[in-house]
Design a protein around this motif. Structure first.
Motif, PDB file in Angstrom:
ATOM      1  N   ASN A 246       0.806  -1.227   0.000  1.00 55.58           N
ATOM      2  CA  ASN A 246       0.000   0.000   0.000  1.00 55.58           C
ATOM      3  C   ASN A 246       0.841   1.281   0.000  1.00 55.58           C
ATOM      4  OD1 ASN A 246      -2.292  -1.669   0.184  1.00 55.58           O
ATOM      5  ND2 ASN A 246      -2.085  -1.728   2.424  1.00 55.58           N
ATOM      6  N   GLY A 247       2.011   1.204  -0.612  1.00 55.67           N
ATOM      7  CA  GLY A 247       2.828   2.399  -0.740  1.00 55.67           C
ATOM      8  C   GLY A 247       3.501   2.863   0.534  1.00 55.67           C
ATOM      9  N   SER A 248       3.395   2.083   1.604  1.00 53.21           N
ATOM     10  CA  SER A 248       4.031   2.483   2.869  1.00 53.21           C
ATOM     11  C   SER A 248       5.519   2.169   2.835  1.00 53.21           C
ATOM     12  CB  SER A 248       3.365   1.736   4.033  1.00 53.21           C
ATOM     13  OG  SER A 248       4.089   1.938   5.224  1.00 53.21           O
ATOM     14  N   ASN A 249       6.285   2.942   3.579  1.00 55.99           N
ATOM     15  CA  ASN A 249       7.729   2.686   3.675  1.00 55.99           C
ATOM     16  C   ASN A 249       8.096   1.975   4.970  1.00 55.99           C
ATOM     17  OD1 ASN A 249       8.363   3.984   1.222  1.00 55.99           O
ATOM     18  ND2 ASN A 249       8.284   5.986   2.225  1.00 55.99           N
ATOM     19  N   VAL A 250       7.093   1.670   5.787  1.00 59.20           N
ATOM     20  CA  VAL A 250       7.346   1.102   7.122  1.00 59.20           C
ATOM     21  C   VAL A 250       6.814  -0.334   7.197  1.00 59.20           C
ATOM     22  CG1 VAL A 250       6.970   1.389   9.589  1.00 59.20           C
ATOM     23  CG2 VAL A 250       7.138   3.405   8.117  1.00 59.20           C
ATOM     24  N   PRO A 251       7.639  -1.285   7.627  1.00 61.38           N
ATOM     25  CA  PRO A 251       7.146  -2.656   7.799  1.00 61.38           C
ATOM     26  C   PRO A 251       6.046  -2.718   8.862  1.00 61.38           C
ATOM     27  CG  PRO A 251       9.546  -2.558   7.901  1.00 61.38           C
ATOM     28  CD  PRO A 251       9.056  -1.155   7.960  1.00 61.38           C
ATOM     29  N   ASP A 252       5.390  -3.855   8.938  1.00 65.92           N
ATOM     30  CA  ASP A 252       4.294  -4.045   9.894  1.00 65.92           C
ATOM     31  C   ASP A 252       4.875  -4.368  11.275  1.00 65.92           C
ATOM     32  OD1 ASP A 252       2.000  -4.571  11.259  1.00 65.92           O
ATOM     33  OD2 ASP A 252       1.181  -5.991   9.811  1.00 65.92           O
ATOM     34  N   PHE A 253       5.425  -3.330  11.931  1.00 65.69           N
ATOM     35  CA  PHE A 253       6.042  -3.531  13.239  1.00 65.69           C
ATOM     36  C   PHE A 253       5.057  -4.049  14.293  1.00 65.69           C
ATOM     37  CE2 PHE A 253       9.372  -0.466  11.702  1.00 65.69           C
ATOM     38  CZ  PHE A 253      10.415  -1.377  11.757  1.00 65.69           C
ATOM     39  N   PRO A 254       3.806  -3.551  14.343  1.00 69.95           N
ATOM     40  CA  PRO A 254       2.879  -4.063  15.363  1.00 69.95           C
ATOM     41  C   PRO A 254       2.676  -5.587  15.277  1.00 69.95           C
ATOM     42  CG  PRO A 254       2.048  -2.017  14.459  1.00 69.95           C
ATOM     43  CD  PRO A 254       3.236  -2.389  13.625  1.00 69.95           C
ATOM     44  N   GLN A 255       2.591  -6.118  14.053  1.00 73.10           N
ATOM     45  CA  GLN A 255       2.436  -7.564  13.905  1.00 73.10           C
ATOM     46  C   GLN A 255       3.696  -8.292  14.388  1.00 73.10           C
ATOM     47  OE1 GLN A 255       2.046  -9.040   9.895  1.00 73.10           O
ATOM     48  NE2 GLN A 255       1.298 -11.037  10.554  1.00 73.10           N
ATOM     49  N   ALA A 256       4.857  -7.735  14.047  1.00 73.55           N
ATOM     50  CA  ALA A 256       6.117  -8.342  14.473  1.00 73.55           C
ATOM     51  C   ALA A 256       6.235  -8.331  15.999  1.00 73.55           C
ATOM     52  CB  ALA A 256       7.300  -7.599  13.847  1.00 73.55           C
ATOM     53  N   VAL A 257       5.804  -7.243  16.626  1.00 76.91           N
ATOM     54  CA  VAL A 257       5.827  -7.139  18.087  1.00 76.91           C
ATOM     55  C   VAL A 257       4.952  -8.211  18.720  1.00 76.91           C
ATOM     56  CG1 VAL A 257       5.033  -5.706  20.020  1.00 76.91           C
ATOM     57  CG2 VAL A 257       6.487  -4.716  18.243  1.00 76.91           C
ATOM     58  N   LYS A 258       3.742  -8.402  18.178  1.00 76.74           N
ATOM     59  CA  LYS A 258       2.829  -9.418  18.718  1.00 76.74           C
ATOM     60  C   LYS A 258       3.444 -10.814  18.654  1.00 76.74           C
ATOM     61  CE  LYS A 258      -1.567  -7.064  17.772  1.00 76.74           C
ATOM     62  NZ  LYS A 258      -2.810  -7.077  16.958  1.00 76.74           N
ATOM     63  N   LEU A 259       4.131 -11.097  17.565  1.00 74.48           N
ATOM     64  CA  LEU A 259       4.771 -12.408  17.404  1.00 74.48           C
ATOM     65  C   LEU A 259       5.876 -12.608  18.445  1.00 74.48           C
ATOM     66  CD1 LEU A 259       4.875 -12.465  13.512  1.00 74.48           C
ATOM     67  CD2 LEU A 259       3.734 -14.190  14.940  1.00 74.48           C
ATOM     68  N   LEU A 260       6.671 -11.566  18.677  1.00 65.51           N
ATOM     69  CA  LEU A 260       7.749 -11.657  19.665  1.00 65.51           C
ATOM     70  C   LEU A 260       7.190 -11.783  21.077  1.00 65.51           C
ATOM     71  CD1 LEU A 260      10.161  -9.017  18.122  1.00 65.51           C
ATOM     72  CD2 LEU A 260      10.579 -11.485  18.283  1.00 65.51           C
ATOM     73  N   GLU A 261       6.126 -11.060  21.362  1.00 61.76           N
ATOM     74  CA  GLU A 261       5.487 -11.174  22.678  1.00 61.76           C
ATOM     75  C   GLU A 261       4.936 -12.576  22.887  1.00 61.76           C
ATOM     76  OE1 GLU A 261       4.111  -6.520  23.446  1.00 61.76           O
ATOM     77  OE2 GLU A 261       2.729  -7.924  22.472  1.00 61.76           O
ATOM     78  N   LYS A 262       4.409 -13.177  21.832  1.00 59.03           N
ATOM     79  CA  LYS A 262       3.901 -14.544  21.920  1.00 59.03           C
ATOM     80  C   LYS A 262       5.043 -15.526  22.166  1.00 59.03           C
ATOM     81  CE  LYS A 262       0.673 -17.694  21.681  1.00 59.03           C
ATOM     82  NZ  LYS A 262      -0.376 -17.789  22.721  1.00 59.03           N
ATOM     83  N   ALA A 263       6.190 -15.289  21.538  1.00 53.87           N
ATOM     84  CA  ALA A 263       7.355 -16.154  21.741  1.00 53.87           C
ATOM     85  C   ALA A 263       7.762 -16.160  23.213  1.00 53.87           C
ATOM     86  CB  ALA A 263       8.525 -15.695  20.872  1.00 53.87           C
ATOM     87  N   ILE A 264       7.773 -14.983  23.844  1.00 56.59           N
ATOM     88  CA  ILE A 264       8.139 -14.880  25.257  1.00 56.59           C
ATOM     89  C   ILE A 264       7.064 -15.506  26.137  1.00 56.59           C
ATOM     90  CG2 ILE A 264       8.486 -13.229  27.149  1.00 56.59           C
ATOM     91  CD1 ILE A 264       9.874 -11.399  25.078  1.00 56.59           C
ATOM     92  N   GLU A 265       5.806 -15.376  25.717  1.00 54.02           N
ATOM     93  CA  GLU A 265       4.713 -15.979  26.489  1.00 54.02           C
ATOM     94  C   GLU A 265       4.840 -17.499  26.533  1.00 54.02           C
ATOM     95  OE1 GLU A 265      -0.032 -16.764  25.844  1.00 54.02           O
ATOM     96  OE2 GLU A 265       0.755 -14.823  25.206  1.00 54.02           O
ATOM     97  N   VAL A 266       5.162 -18.117  25.385  1.00 48.76           N
ATOM     98  CA  VAL A 266       5.245 -19.586  25.350  1.00 48.76           C
ATOM     99  C   VAL A 266       6.559 -20.093  25.931  1.00 48.76           C
ATOM    100  CG1 VAL A 266       3.668 -19.737  23.394  1.00 48.76           C
ATOM    101  CG2 VAL A 266       6.127 -19.720  22.974  1.00 48.76           C
ATOM    102  N   ASP A 267       7.597 -19.239  25.905  1.00 46.92           N
ATOM    103  CA  ASP A 267       8.886 -19.642  26.482  1.00 46.92           C
ATOM    104  C   ASP A 267       9.603 -18.404  27.026  1.00 46.92           C
ATOM    105  OD1 ASP A 267      11.287 -20.660  27.250  1.00 46.92           O
ATOM    106  OD2 ASP A 267      11.903 -21.383  25.289  1.00 46.92           O
ATOM    107  N   PRO A 268       9.444 -18.123  28.331  1.00 46.11           N
ATOM    108  CA  PRO A 268      10.074 -16.935  28.920  1.00 46.11           C
ATOM    109  C   PRO A 268      11.602 -16.943  28.837  1.00 46.11           C
ATOM    110  CG  PRO A 268       8.375 -17.814  30.371  1.00 46.11           C
ATOM    111  CD  PRO A 268       8.595 -18.836  29.299  1.00 46.11           C
ATOM    112  N   MET A 269      12.205 -18.082  28.484  1.00 52.20           N
ATOM    113  CA  MET A 269      13.659 -18.157  28.393  1.00 52.20           C
ATOM    114  C   MET A 269      14.156 -17.940  26.964  1.00 52.20           C
ATOM    115  SD  MET A 269      14.422 -21.309  31.022  1.00 52.20           S
ATOM    116  CE  MET A 269      16.162 -20.914  31.218  1.00 52.20           C
ATOM    117  N   MET A 270      13.272 -17.505  26.063  1.00 50.12           N
ATOM    118  CA  MET A 270      13.655 -17.293  24.667  1.00 50.12           C
ATOM    119  C   MET A 270      14.422 -15.992  24.537  1.00 50.12           C
ATOM    120  SD  MET A 270      13.572 -18.811  21.822  1.00 50.12           S
ATOM    121  CE  MET A 270      13.894 -18.526  20.085  1.00 50.12           C
ATOM    122  N   HIS A 271      15.724 -16.088  24.737  1.00 52.52           N
ATOM    123  CA  HIS A 271      16.601 -14.920  24.821  1.00 52.52           C
ATOM    124  C   HIS A 271      16.489 -14.005  23.606  1.00 52.52           C
ATOM    125  CE1 HIS A 271      20.618 -13.334  23.530  1.00 52.52           C
ATOM    126  NE2 HIS A 271      20.490 -12.698  24.667  1.00 52.52           N
ATOM    127  N   GLY A 272      16.519 -14.601  22.401  1.00 49.95           N
ATOM    128  CA  GLY A 272      16.498 -13.791  21.188  1.00 49.95           C
ATOM    129  C   GLY A 272      15.257 -12.934  21.065  1.00 49.95           C
TER     130      GLY A 272
END
Length: 229
Positions: free
Chosen positions: A146-172
């Motif tokens: 859609n002509g945007s110059n910015v990636p979908d950071f909110p979606q990426a954030v949700k995925l990372l938050e989910k990673a920590i939720e399922v494994d709090p030791m996920m350092h990366g």
């Protein structure tokens, strides 16, 4: 394995040799020695161990996945794909197989396909944190629509938050999420939340390297907050 974790590679090498002297067809010894040699950048020797393991035990899923990694390291993407195809034939519902295939797509710059494979991996095992982290990287690297110059950071954030939720030791996940949230922070309150995230991550560090990594990110974040003040 303990020697490997302690970075005592010479001791580990001797123990693997002893194990294989007792039983030359010990699949675990071949598989773990291949991992050791991969850590040491002895790619050809790692490949030999994995191919021996697969010749003896064609259904050894992890050996095929590790061999796919070796082929990716050698930039032989067709070889990696063949191993993943064979692994998926043995276990089509394996979260690991789909995750490795996503990494293959990612390495080829096919970020949309990579994300789809990571999503299959999540569906196969919702408690595997790795595909959530990898999917977030695929999202960030996907050219915006859609002509945007910015990636979908909110979606990426949700995925990372989910990673920590399922494994709090996920350092990366802490490192990636902290960097992303700091880049999105519109005020000092949001920036301070990144420090709190790193504080949580520090509680779950398993190695000195992980501790150093998060401490470094935390210090940089505090420095930026102080500079803003």
């Amino acid at each position: 394995g303990v020697k490997m974790d302690g970075s005592k590679h010479d001791d580990a090498e001797k123990l693997f040799a002893d194990a294989l002297a007792i039983n030359p067809t010990a699949s675990d010894a071949l598989l773990h020695r291949a991992n050791l040699r991969l850590l040491q950048q002895r790619i050809a020797e790692s490949q030999t161990d994995l191919e021996t393991c697969i010749r003896l035990f064609p259904n050894n899923l992890m050996a095929r996945l590790r061999l796919a990694t070796v082929f990716m390291a050698k930039e032989d993407m067709d070889g990696a794909r063949r191993q993943l195809d064979q692994a998926e034939e043995y276990d089509p519902d394996s979260s690991e197989v789909h995750c490795y295939r996503g990494e293959l797509y990612f390495a080829r710059g096919e970020f949309v396909n990579a994300k789809e494979s990571f999503e299959k991996s999540m569906a196969a095992d919702p408690y595997n944190p790795t595909p959530y982290v990898n999917a977030s990287l695929a999202v960030v690297n996907t050219p915006p629509a859609n002509g945007s110059n910015v990636p979908d950071f909110p979606q990426a954030v949700k995925l990372l938050e989910k990673a920590i939720e399922v494994d709090p030791m996920m350092h990366g996940a802490y490192v990636q999420l902290g960097q992303m949230k700091l880049s999105m922070a519109a005020d000092l309150k949001k920036a301070k939340e990144v420090v709190e995230l790193y504080d949580k991550g520090l509680e779950y560090c398993r190695t000195p390297e992980e501790l150093k990594d998060i401490c470094s990110m935390r210090i940089l974040t505090i420095a930026q907050i102080d500079a803003a003040h």
